[in-house]
Design an enzyme around this catalytic site. Structure first.
Site, short mmCIF file in Angstrom:
data_model
loop_
_atom_site.label_atom_id
_atom_site.label_comp_id
_atom_site.label_asym_id
_atom_site.label_seq_id
_atom_site.Cartn_x
_atom_site.Cartn_y
_atom_site.Cartn_z
N ASP A 1 0.79 -1.33 0.15
CA ASP A 1 0.00 0.09 -0.02
C ASP A 1 0.75 1.20 -0.03
OD1 ASP A 1 -0.84 -0.63 3.66
OD2 ASP A 1 0.90 0.37 2.67
N ASP B 1 1.35 4.99 1.66
CA ASP B 1 0.85 5.99 2.44
C ASP B 1 1.48 7.40 2.36
OD1 ASP B 1 0.01 3.72 4.65
OD2 ASP B 1 2.10 3.11 4.46
N ASP C 1 9.10 4.49 13.01
CA ASP C 1 9.99 3.44 13.52
C ASP C 1 11.41 3.05 13.14
OD1 ASP C 1 8.70 2.21 11.49
OD2 ASP C 1 7.59 0.91 12.36
P1 ATP Z 1 3.77 -2.56 5.05
O1 ATP Z 1 2.27 -1.60 4.67
O2 ATP Z 1 4.24 -3.27 3.92
O3 ATP Z 1 3.25 -3.62 5.98
P2 ATP Z 1 4.74 -0.01 6.25
O4 ATP Z 1 6.16 0.15 6.75
O5 ATP Z 1 4.17 0.79 4.97
O6 ATP Z 1 4.53 -1.52 5.86
P3 ATP Z 1 2.33 0.55 7.82
O7 ATP Z 1 2.00 -0.19 9.04
O8 ATP Z 1 1.81 0.61 6.49
O9 ATP Z 1 3.83 -0.11 7.46
O10 ATP Z 1 2.91 2.09 8.30
C1 ATP Z 1 3.25 3.06 7.51
C2 ATP Z 1 4.47 3.72 8.20
O11 ATP Z 1 3.93 4.42 9.19
C3 ATP Z 1 5.77 2.92 8.44
O12 ATP Z 1 6.62 2.65 7.42
C4 ATP Z 1 6.27 3.76 9.59
O13 ATP Z 1 7.10 4.78 8.94
C5 ATP Z 1 5.11 4.41 10.22
N1 ATP Z 1 4.48 3.47 11.31
C6 ATP Z 1 3.67 2.63 11.49
N2 ATP Z 1 3.48 2.13 12.64
C7 ATP Z 1 4.44 2.57 13.36
C8 ATP Z 1 4.66 2.61 14.81
N3 ATP Z 1 3.95 1.41 15.75
N4 ATP Z 1 5.64 3.34 15.24
C9 ATP Z 1 6.33 4.35 14.55
N5 ATP Z 1 5.89 4.20 13.23
C10 ATP Z 1 5.24 3.63 12.66
MG MG Z 2 2.27 0.53 4.40
#
Ligand code: ATP
Ligand code: MG
Length: 463
Positions: free
Chosen positions: A68, A70, A149
């Site tokens: 996805d 963001d 994170d």
């Molecule tokens: P994927 O969607 O492929 O699982 P992602 O890195 O995009 O991985 P998401 O859960 O969609 O993960 O979150 C988007 C972004 O928001 C992350 O890349 C990170 O920068 C931030 N993020 C998400 N959860 C947290 C958290 N618990 N603490 C700090 N930052 C976070």
């Molecule tokens: Mg994501």
């Protein structure tokens, strides 16, 4: 008691920005969803900064296909909502906006800042364990980067100059294939223990190593997962085990002592040294990954059925050996054991009813599948959960359980025509798992004659 959060992240003055120009990276607009591009364009036109961030940028840099996209912006949730018709503000702990464009839903997040800049408890709240209960203090691009994170998740791509902004050496860590926490790892895990699961998830999914300093505090802080809501942990379990890397993820969950706080009963079955338990779960993870790779459906009901099967068997053995249960049928005892195992799991991860019911059906059918005489097999195969239950039999056999050729029999039964099916049932040995059904003789009631005569009465029609 709740208290305000103080200085947990590095000072803004220490932030170094590295800008990677378009000719030095491989991200192309072609690979970004049109909805995300459109949202950034609308935000830019309204005068707001907006960037693609997180997994979208990370996976594009790795030549992967982002799950996805963001977006991070300086616009507040209300301002974002005002710009898009299909926008909805969601979340309390962490407010974000879901913008729907066509069939896509894009998460739009307002830049966050450190909680030192919070004026109201409404925006920032922390528990006694250092956990963030509310994280809605808005800030700038720089502060936002430091609240993310891992370094590889804090890369920002803009369609205005097609460049990447990197505040935490994330591009370097992508090259080094390293999961590295921004800031002090222990503090950041205390703020949000789910970050421990995220570290493991990204390491397994990307095949990256967890940096030593980032990894070190995990075993000692794993117990903090107990402070996370069961519903959030259920969602995290799905992300951990249904993203195509369940086998590697499960291993890391065990290595870092996280499993015992997500699935305590499963972890204890595994540590009791039961080889069948370990093999069953290992095979379940391998099969899940294979199914995902070949675009087959996977259901949490099946995964949970496998994870909780070893504790179910243990509980069943325990109650079977109790004297007062000696004459109680297995089906009844297994139902009781299932109830106990589910009750014990629910404080850790929730299991929504829509998965709990099929999970129990898969278990119940394990007792029904060996009963194949007469018309039983033809009835069982019609059950809505037959296919999953059959796969579960194969899984048990794969794990080394001797079920007397049960899986193979059902494979042949499914492939056979009507005659072939009758032959398969006929060929069953009485000892092949069930006895021939007893012929039930109807006892004639002394006044049967009379009843037949009256069978047009409303009372009889109901019977
Ligand atoms: P994927 O969607 O492929 O699982 P992602 O890195 O995009 O991985 P998401 O859960 O969609 O993960 O979150 C988007 C972004 O928001 C992350 O890349 C990170 O920068 C931030 N993020 C998400 N959860 C947290 C958290 N618990 N603490 C700090 N930052 C976070
Ligand atoms: Mg994501």
């Amino acid at each position: 008691m709740l208290k305000r959060l103080f200085n947990l992240i590095p000072n803004r003055a220490t932030v170094k920005r590295q800008v990677i120009q378009r000719e030095h990276h491989n991200i192309s607009r072609k690979n970004i969803s049109s909805a995300a591009i459109r949202i950034m364009k609308v935000l830019h036109e309204a005068g707001f900064e907006a960037y693609l961030v997180g997994g979208g940028v990370r996976d594009l840099l790795l030549n992967g296909h982002p799950k996805d996209f963001d977006i991070a912006t300086e616009a507040t949730p209300e301002e974002v909502k005002g710009l898009f018709r299909g926008a909805r503000i969601i979340g309390r702990r962490f407010r974000i906006v879901h913008v729907r464009i066509g069939r896509e839903v894009i998460e739009v997040t307002t830049f966050r800042a450190s909680h030192t800049e919070a004026n109201h408890a409404k925006e920032a709240q922390q528990s006694d364990h250092g956990m963030l209960l509310r994280d809605n203090v808005y800030g700038s691009l720089e502060t936002d980067a430091l609240r993310r994170d891992f370094t590889i998740n804090a890369l920002y791509y803009t369609t205005q100059g097609f460049e990447i902004h990197d505040f935490a050496e994330g591009t370097k860590d992508i090259k080094r294939r390293l999961i590295r926490m921004i800031g002090d790892p222990a503090t950041r895990y205390q703020e949000d223990p789910v970050r421990m699961l995220r570290a493991v998830r990204f390491a397994a999914k990307l095949g990256f190593k967890i940096d030593a300093k980032t990894a070190k505090p995990i075993p000692g802080l794993a117990h903090l997962l107990r402070n996370i809501s069961e519903a959030r942990l259920f969602e995290e379990v799905l992300k951990l085990l249904m993203a195509g890397s369940a086998t590697a993820t499960f291993q890391l969950l065990q290595d870092y002592g996280l499993l015992e706080h997500l699935f305590p009963a499963t972890a204890s079955s595994l540590s009791s040294g039961d080889p069948l338990a370990a093999e069953l779960i290992h095979q379940a993870m391998i099969n899940t990954d294979k199914r995902i790779r070949s675009n087959k459906r996977v259901t949490p009901a099946f995964i949970y059925a496998a994870l909780l099967w070893p504790p179910l068997c243990q509980e069943l053995d325990k109650i079977k050996s109790q004297k007062h249960n000696q004459k109680v049928p297995d089906t009844v005892l297994q139902q009781q054991a299932a109830q106990t195992v589910i009750r014990q799991q629910l404080p850790h991860t929730s299991i929504p009813k829509r998965f709990q019911i099929p999970m129990r059906e898969i278990w119940d059918l394990q007792l029904r599948l060996p009963n194949r005489h007469g018309k039983r097999a033809s009835g069982t195969i019609e059950h809505a959960r037959f296919r999953a239950a059959y796969d579960f039999v194969l899984l048990r056999e794969q794990a080394g359980e001797d079920l007397n050729g049960l899986g193979d029999w059902w494979t042949r039964y499914q492939d056979a025509n009507e005659k072939g099916r009758l032959d398969l049932v006929e060929a069953l040995e009485p000892s092949s798992g069930d006895k021939k059904p007893k012929r039930r003789r109807r006892r004639r009631k002394p006044n049967a004659q009379q009843n037949t005569a009256n069978n047009s009465s409303p009372g009889n029609q109901e019977q």
